[in-house]
Design a protein around this motif. Sequence first.
Motif, PDB file in Angstrom:
ATOM      1  N   ARG A 215      -5.013   0.725   8.348  1.00  0.00           N
ATOM      2  CA  ARG A 215      -5.309   2.019   8.104  1.00  0.00           C
ATOM      3  C   ARG A 215      -6.619   2.578   8.347  1.00  0.00           C
ATOM      4  O   ARG A 215      -6.978   3.749   8.570  1.00  0.00           O
ATOM      5  N   SER A 216      -7.608   1.807   8.011  1.00  0.00           N
ATOM      6  CA  SER A 216      -9.018   2.058   8.118  1.00  0.00           C
ATOM      7  C   SER A 216      -9.533   2.736   9.544  1.00  0.00           C
ATOM      8  O   SER A 216     -10.446   3.541   9.669  1.00  0.00           O
ATOM      9  N   ILE A 217      -8.610   2.152  10.513  1.00  0.00           N
ATOM     10  CA  ILE A 217      -8.882   2.448  11.823  1.00  0.00           C
ATOM     11  C   ILE A 217      -8.883   3.918  11.957  1.00  0.00           C
ATOM     12  O   ILE A 217      -9.726   4.599  12.899  1.00  0.00           O
ATOM     13  N   LEU A 218      -8.071   4.501  11.461  1.00  0.00           N
ATOM     14  CA  LEU A 218      -7.697   5.863  11.113  1.00  0.00           C
ATOM     15  C   LEU A 218      -9.061   6.855  10.972  1.00  0.00           C
ATOM     16  O   LEU A 218      -9.450   7.666  11.577  1.00  0.00           O
ATOM     17  N   TYR A 219      -9.690   6.309   9.971  1.00  0.00           N
ATOM     18  CA  TYR A 219     -10.795   7.009   9.541  1.00  0.00           C
ATOM     19  C   TYR A 219     -12.030   6.597  10.231  1.00  0.00           C
ATOM     20  O   TYR A 219     -12.815   7.277  10.631  1.00  0.00           O
ATOM     21  N   ILE A 220     -12.078   5.384  10.595  1.00  0.00           N
ATOM     22  CA  ILE A 220     -13.203   4.909  11.294  1.00  0.00           C
ATOM     23  C   ILE A 220     -13.481   5.196  12.790  1.00  0.00           C
ATOM     24  O   ILE A 220     -14.615   5.585  13.342  1.00  0.00           O
ATOM     25  N   GLN A 221     -12.214   5.158  13.554  1.00  0.00           N
ATOM     26  CA  GLN A 221     -12.169   5.611  14.918  1.00  0.00           C
ATOM     27  C   GLN A 221     -11.430   6.882  15.179  1.00  0.00           C
ATOM     28  O   GLN A 221     -12.100   7.782  15.863  1.00  0.00           O
ATOM     29  N   GLY A 222     -10.503   7.316  14.386  1.00  0.00           N
ATOM     30  CA  GLY A 222      -9.953   8.601  14.608  1.00  0.00           C
ATOM     31  C   GLY A 222     -10.374   9.952  14.190  1.00  0.00           C
ATOM     32  O   GLY A 222     -10.629  10.937  14.626  1.00  0.00           O
ATOM     33  N   LEU A 223     -10.995  10.017  12.904  1.00  0.00           N
ATOM     34  CA  LEU A 223     -11.666  10.783  12.307  1.00  0.00           C
ATOM     35  C   LEU A 223     -12.872  11.406  13.002  1.00  0.00           C
ATOM     36  O   LEU A 223     -13.073  12.525  13.119  1.00  0.00           O
ATOM     37  N   PRO A 224     -13.850  10.547  13.365  1.00  0.00           N
ATOM     38  CA  PRO A 224     -15.101  10.962  14.328  1.00  0.00           C
ATOM     39  C   PRO A 224     -14.678  11.818  15.563  1.00  0.00           C
ATOM     40  O   PRO A 224     -15.069  12.765  15.757  1.00  0.00           O
ATOM     41  N   ALA A 225     -13.377  11.152  16.049  1.00  0.00           N
ATOM     42  CA  ALA A 225     -12.980  11.852  17.355  1.00  0.00           C
ATOM     43  C   ALA A 225     -12.626  13.223  17.078  1.00  0.00           C
ATOM     44  O   ALA A 225     -12.762  14.178  17.706  1.00  0.00           O
ATOM     45  N   LEU A 226     -11.713  13.383  16.000  1.00  0.00           N
ATOM     46  CA  LEU A 226     -11.133  14.800  15.345  1.00  0.00           C
ATOM     47  C   LEU A 226     -12.170  15.514  15.196  1.00  0.00           C
ATOM     48  O   LEU A 226     -11.953  16.644  15.487  1.00  0.00           O
ATOM     49  N   LEU A 227     -13.204  15.086  14.407  1.00  0.00           N
ATOM     50  CA  LEU A 227     -14.363  16.078  14.175  1.00  0.00           C
ATOM     51  C   LEU A 227     -14.972  16.521  15.479  1.00  0.00           C
ATOM     52  O   LEU A 227     -15.220  17.619  15.582  1.00  0.00           O
ATOM     53  N   ALA A 228     -15.152  15.652  16.282  1.00  0.00           N
ATOM     54  CA  ALA A 228     -15.851  16.030  17.549  1.00  0.00           C
ATOM     55  C   ALA A 228     -14.973  16.988  18.376  1.00  0.00           C
ATOM     56  O   ALA A 228     -15.381  17.975  19.171  1.00  0.00           O
ATOM     57  N   LEU A 229     -13.517  16.850  18.439  1.00  0.00           N
ATOM     58  CA  LEU A 229     -12.726  17.581  19.021  1.00  0.00           C
ATOM     59  C   LEU A 229     -12.758  19.079  18.408  1.00  0.00           C
ATOM     60  O   LEU A 229     -12.984  20.147  19.188  1.00  0.00           O
ATOM     61  N   LEU A 230     -12.713  19.052  17.228  1.00  0.00           N
ATOM     62  CA  LEU A 230     -12.918  20.243  16.435  1.00  0.00           C
ATOM     63  C   LEU A 230     -13.837  21.126  16.643  1.00  0.00           C
ATOM     64  O   LEU A 230     -13.847  22.309  17.171  1.00  0.00           O
ATOM     65  N   ALA A 231     -15.287  20.249  16.771  1.00  0.00           N
ATOM     66  CA  ALA A 231     -16.681  21.152  16.940  1.00  0.00           C
ATOM     67  C   ALA A 231     -16.309  21.497  18.353  1.00  0.00           C
ATOM     68  O   ALA A 231     -17.179  22.512  18.989  1.00  0.00           O
ATOM     69  N   LEU A 232     -15.958  20.756  19.483  1.00  0.00           N
ATOM     70  CA  LEU A 232     -15.697  21.039  20.700  1.00  0.00           C
ATOM     71  C   LEU A 232     -15.104  22.408  20.871  1.00  0.00           C
ATOM     72  O   LEU A 232     -15.224  23.203  21.710  1.00  0.00           O
TER      73      LEU A 232
ATOM     74  N   LEU B 149     -11.809  12.305  24.204  1.00  0.00           N
ATOM     75  CA  LEU B 149     -11.758  12.439  22.591  1.00  0.00           C
ATOM     76  C   LEU B 149     -10.447  12.327  22.322  1.00  0.00           C
ATOM     77  O   LEU B 149      -9.998  11.606  21.218  1.00  0.00           O
ATOM     78  N   ILE B 150      -9.491  12.902  23.013  1.00  0.00           N
ATOM     79  CA  ILE B 150      -8.135  12.893  22.688  1.00  0.00           C
ATOM     80  C   ILE B 150      -7.578  11.277  23.022  1.00  0.00           C
ATOM     81  O   ILE B 150      -6.907  10.747  21.916  1.00  0.00           O
ATOM     82  N   CYS B 151      -8.111  10.664  23.851  1.00  0.00           N
ATOM     83  CA  CYS B 151      -7.695   9.194  24.188  1.00  0.00           C
ATOM     84  C   CYS B 151      -8.153   8.246  22.820  1.00  0.00           C
ATOM     85  O   CYS B 151      -7.566   7.325  22.317  1.00  0.00           O
TER      86      CYS B 151
END
Length: 116
Positions: A96-113, A80-82
């Motif tokens: 910039r949209s890559i930040l939201y499309i790829q980065g945001l879901p990973a961040l949310l999954a990390l926070l949930a984890l 997830l960090i990768c």
Amino acid sequence: MHTLATALLLLVAIEHVWILILEMFLWTKPLGLKTFRQSKQAAEATRVLAANQGLYNGFLAAGLFWSLATGERPVQFFFLICVLVAGIYGGLTAKRSILYIQGLPALLALLALLAS
């Protein structure tokens, strides 16, 4: 919270399989052209680079699926960090949209984890 973390991690993995398909197989097709907003000529010129990029996204997906199969939290965090780092880098350097499309879901999954 564990169920939410697992679901989000699974969604990130599936998203990266989809990115693999887009970049490796649909890059020069109408859906790929529309998704990445490029001309047929530009897509043909960058086809090999896109396929290589798609393969890397496939490796991220494979790692995420592996981490789900084993349930090993350190492996889940690592992949997830990768994905998050790739999303941040892509958002800052490519689109910039890559930040939201790829980065945001990973961040949310990390926070949930972290919360589980």
